[in-house]
Scaffold this motif. Structure first.
Motif, PDB file in Angstrom:
ATOM      1  N   ALA A 153       4.201 -27.463 -47.605  1.00 30.35           N
ATOM      2  CA  ALA A 153       4.599 -26.936 -46.291  1.00 30.35           C
ATOM      3  C   ALA A 153       3.463 -27.007 -45.283  1.00 30.35           C
ATOM      4  CB  ALA A 153       5.071 -25.490 -46.420  1.00 30.35           C
ATOM      5  N   PRO A 179       5.683 -28.350 -33.863  1.00 23.87           N
ATOM      6  CA  PRO A 179       7.132 -28.452 -33.983  1.00 23.87           C
ATOM      7  C   PRO A 179       7.681 -27.525 -35.058  1.00 23.87           C
ATOM      8  CG  PRO A 179       6.072 -30.381 -34.940  1.00 23.87           C
ATOM      9  CD  PRO A 179       4.992 -29.585 -34.277  1.00 23.87           C
ATOM     10  N   CYS A 225       6.690 -27.006 -39.116  1.00 22.05           N
ATOM     11  CA  CYS A 225       5.389 -27.614 -39.439  1.00 22.05           C
ATOM     12  C   CYS A 225       4.502 -26.671 -40.245  1.00 22.05           C
ATOM     13  CB  CYS A 225       4.673 -28.091 -38.175  1.00 22.05           C
ATOM     14  SG  CYS A 225       3.949 -26.784 -37.171  1.00 22.05           S
ATOM     15  N   GLY A 226       4.914 -25.419 -40.397  1.00 20.84           N
ATOM     16  CA  GLY A 226       4.138 -24.503 -41.231  1.00 20.84           C
ATOM     17  C   GLY A 226       3.445 -23.380 -40.469  1.00 20.84           C
ATOM     18  N   SER A 266       4.594 -20.396 -39.325  1.00 21.58           N
ATOM     19  CA  SER A 266       4.846 -19.045 -39.862  1.00 21.58           C
ATOM     20  C   SER A 266       4.162 -18.872 -41.210  1.00 21.58           C
ATOM     21  CB  SER A 266       6.349 -18.798 -40.013  1.00 21.58           C
ATOM     22  OG  SER A 266       6.978 -18.809 -38.754  1.00 21.58           O
ATOM     23  N   THR A 267       4.169 -19.932 -42.008  1.00 22.43           N
ATOM     24  CA  THR A 267       3.498 -19.897 -43.311  1.00 22.43           C
ATOM     25  C   THR A 267       2.014 -19.594 -43.118  1.00 22.43           C
ATOM     26  OG1 THR A 267       5.093 -21.483 -44.173  1.00 22.43           O
ATOM     27  CG2 THR A 267       3.010 -21.299 -45.361  1.00 22.43           C
TER      28      THR A 267
HETATM   29  N1  LIG Z   1       9.342 -19.245 -49.135  1.00 23.67           N
HETATM   30  C1  LIG Z   1       9.548 -20.548 -48.965  1.00 23.67           C
HETATM   31  N2  LIG Z   1       9.952 -21.342 -49.983  1.00 23.67           N
HETATM   32  C2  LIG Z   1      10.147 -22.664 -49.816  1.00 23.67           C
HETATM   33  N3  LIG Z   1       9.955 -23.309 -48.647  1.00 23.67           N
HETATM   34  C3  LIG Z   1       9.567 -22.588 -47.595  1.00 23.67           C
HETATM   35  C4  LIG Z   1       9.335 -21.170 -47.685  1.00 23.67           C
HETATM   36  N4  LIG Z   1       8.933 -20.720 -46.468  1.00 23.67           N
HETATM   37  C5  LIG Z   1       8.923 -21.797 -45.661  1.00 23.67           C
HETATM   38  N5  LIG Z   1       9.298 -22.914 -46.308  1.00 23.67           N
HETATM   39  C6  LIG Z   1       9.360 -24.274 -45.778  1.00 23.67           C
HETATM   40  O1  LIG Z   1       8.054 -24.631 -45.322  1.00 23.67           O
HETATM   41  C7  LIG Z   1       8.111 -25.363 -44.126  1.00 23.67           C
HETATM   42  C8  LIG Z   1       7.321 -24.639 -43.063  1.00 23.67           C
HETATM   43  O2  LIG Z   1       8.009 -23.460 -42.713  1.00 23.67           O
HETATM   44  P1  LIG Z   1       7.509 -22.478 -41.577  1.00 23.67           P
HETATM   45  O3  LIG Z   1       6.124 -22.064 -41.873  1.00 23.67           O
HETATM   46  O4  LIG Z   1       8.529 -21.425 -41.430  1.00 23.67           O
HETATM   47  O5  LIG Z   1       7.507 -23.448 -40.296  1.00 23.67           O
HETATM   48  P2  LIG Z   1       7.452 -23.080 -38.727  1.00 23.67           P
HETATM   49  O6  LIG Z   1       7.147 -21.642 -38.612  1.00 23.67           O
HETATM   50  O7  LIG Z   1       6.388 -23.978 -38.162  1.00 23.67           O
HETATM   51  O8  LIG Z   1       8.792 -23.435 -38.162  1.00 23.67           O
HETATM   52  C9  LIG Z   1       9.590 -25.508 -43.792  1.00 23.67           C
HETATM   53  O9  LIG Z   1      10.036 -26.756 -44.285  1.00 23.67           O
HETATM   54  C10 LIG Z   1      10.233 -24.372 -44.534  1.00 23.67           C
HETATM   55  O10 LIG Z   1      11.570 -24.662 -44.870  1.00 23.67           O
END
Ligand SMILES: Nc1ncnc2c1ncn2[C@@H]1O[C@H](COP(=O)(O)OP(=O)(O)O)[C@@H](O)[C@H]1O
Ligand SMILES: [Mg+2]
Length: 276
Positions: free
Chosen positions: A43, A62, A65-66, A68-69
């Motif tokens: 991610a 975009p 892209c990660g 929030s992660t």
């Molecule tokens: N707990 C999770 N398990 C599996 N995939 C995840 C999880 N959280 C996020 N993802 C995936 O990781 C990628 C990045 O997510 P995210 O950080 O939410 O992106 P953003 O905030 O930039 O839109 C996305 O493809 C999302 O589907």
């Protein structure tokens, strides 16, 4: 502790305390979800980024892209697959407490009124409630929430709920603010007002801010530095210091310099195929 300098500072607001900010080091942090090795889902590409105490840093990139992660890992709410987050030089081992977080989706307690949701910050931190109530009232006024204080979350619109969650993140004047697309649910005018409120607050108190957005205008308008991320799995494409005085105009038409910065970011997105 960092204090506001005088550039563009709004005069004499009555704040509870000036906390300054705390410094963050993101060192080679990445995230792979699911199975380890080749079967996992990457991610986030490894990211290294230092954020100074009192600095306002935006991450723009975009959807997916990660962003929030990355924020969850800085908050200590998710473990990086590799790398480390350091707060004031110490490795993060659990959830950070001295922070204010605004999530993409407001997370309010349904059984508490708007005001009680905000005051919860003071209660769980065992703060003296007089100043917390006063600060809550100030925030409710500047966010246009006075009439909503006694309402429950299910009686409020999405935009109102998001503003309550902003007030909740700010009420204890935290030294670190983590904001994940905090203005997403707001209508255009409220969005501008809240952006201005956030800028004013930051100029007064200089918390460290990590602000996540997909709005190039918000990133450029608010930040000392904009981190541009590429598409999934995101990594840092460019770090752009925004060297413009504050407060900055809300409408970029008034500032060719702001427009130039924004165009520089859009050019990355076009090159990367995020914008066609
Ligand atoms: N707990 C999770 N398990 C599996 N995939 C995840 C999880 N959280 C996020 N993802 C995936 O990781 C990628 C990045 O997510 P995210 O950080 O939410 O992106 P953003 O905030 O930039 O839109 C996305 O493809 C999302 O589907
Ligand atoms: Mg997100």
């Amino acid at each position: 502790m960092l204090h506001a300098n005088s550039e563009g500072l709004a005069p004499g607001s009555d704040v509870v305390a000036v906390n300054g900010g705390i410094g963050i080091d993101i060192i080679g942090v990445d995230k792979i979800f699911g199975a380890s090795g080749a079967n996992g889902f990457r991610a986030l590409s490894p990211i290294s980024l230092g954020i100074n105490a009192g600095e306002f840093v935006s991450v723009v990139g975009p959807s997916g892209c990660g962003k929030s992660t990355l924020m969850l890992m800085v908050a200590g709410l998710m473990k990086p697959t590799n790398g480390q987050v350091k707060i004031e030089g110490s490795g993060l081992t659990g959830p950070l407490t001295e922070i204010g977080i605004v999530f993409q989706d407001h997370l309010l307690l349904d059984f508490r009124t708007a005001e009680a949701n905000v005051l919860l910050q003071g209660e769980i931190r065992k703060l003296s409630m007089g100043p917390v109530r006063k600060r809550a009232a100030e925030l409710f006024e500047s966010l246009g929430l006075q009439a909503s204080a006694d309402k429950y979350p299910n009686q409020l619109s999405g935009g109102m709920r998001q503003r309550v969650s902003l007030a909740r993140a700010l009420v204890h004047n935290p030294p670190l603010l983590l904001m994940d697309e905090p203005f997403g649910a707001l209508d255009a005018l409220t969005r501008l007002q809240v952006r201005r409120d956030l800028e004013t607050l930051w100029l007064q108190q200089r918390p460290t801010v990590l602000f996540i957005t997909h709005s190039v205008e918000e990133a450029v308008g608010l930040s000392d530095r904009v981190i541009v991320m590429g598409p999934s799995p995101g990594g840092v494409v460019e770090e752009i210091p925004i060297q413009l005085k504050r407060p900055r105009p809300l409408a970029f038409g008034e500032s060719p310099e702001l427009r130039d910065y924004a165009n520089r970011i859009y050019a990355h997105f076009e090159r990367l195929g995020v914008l066609h």
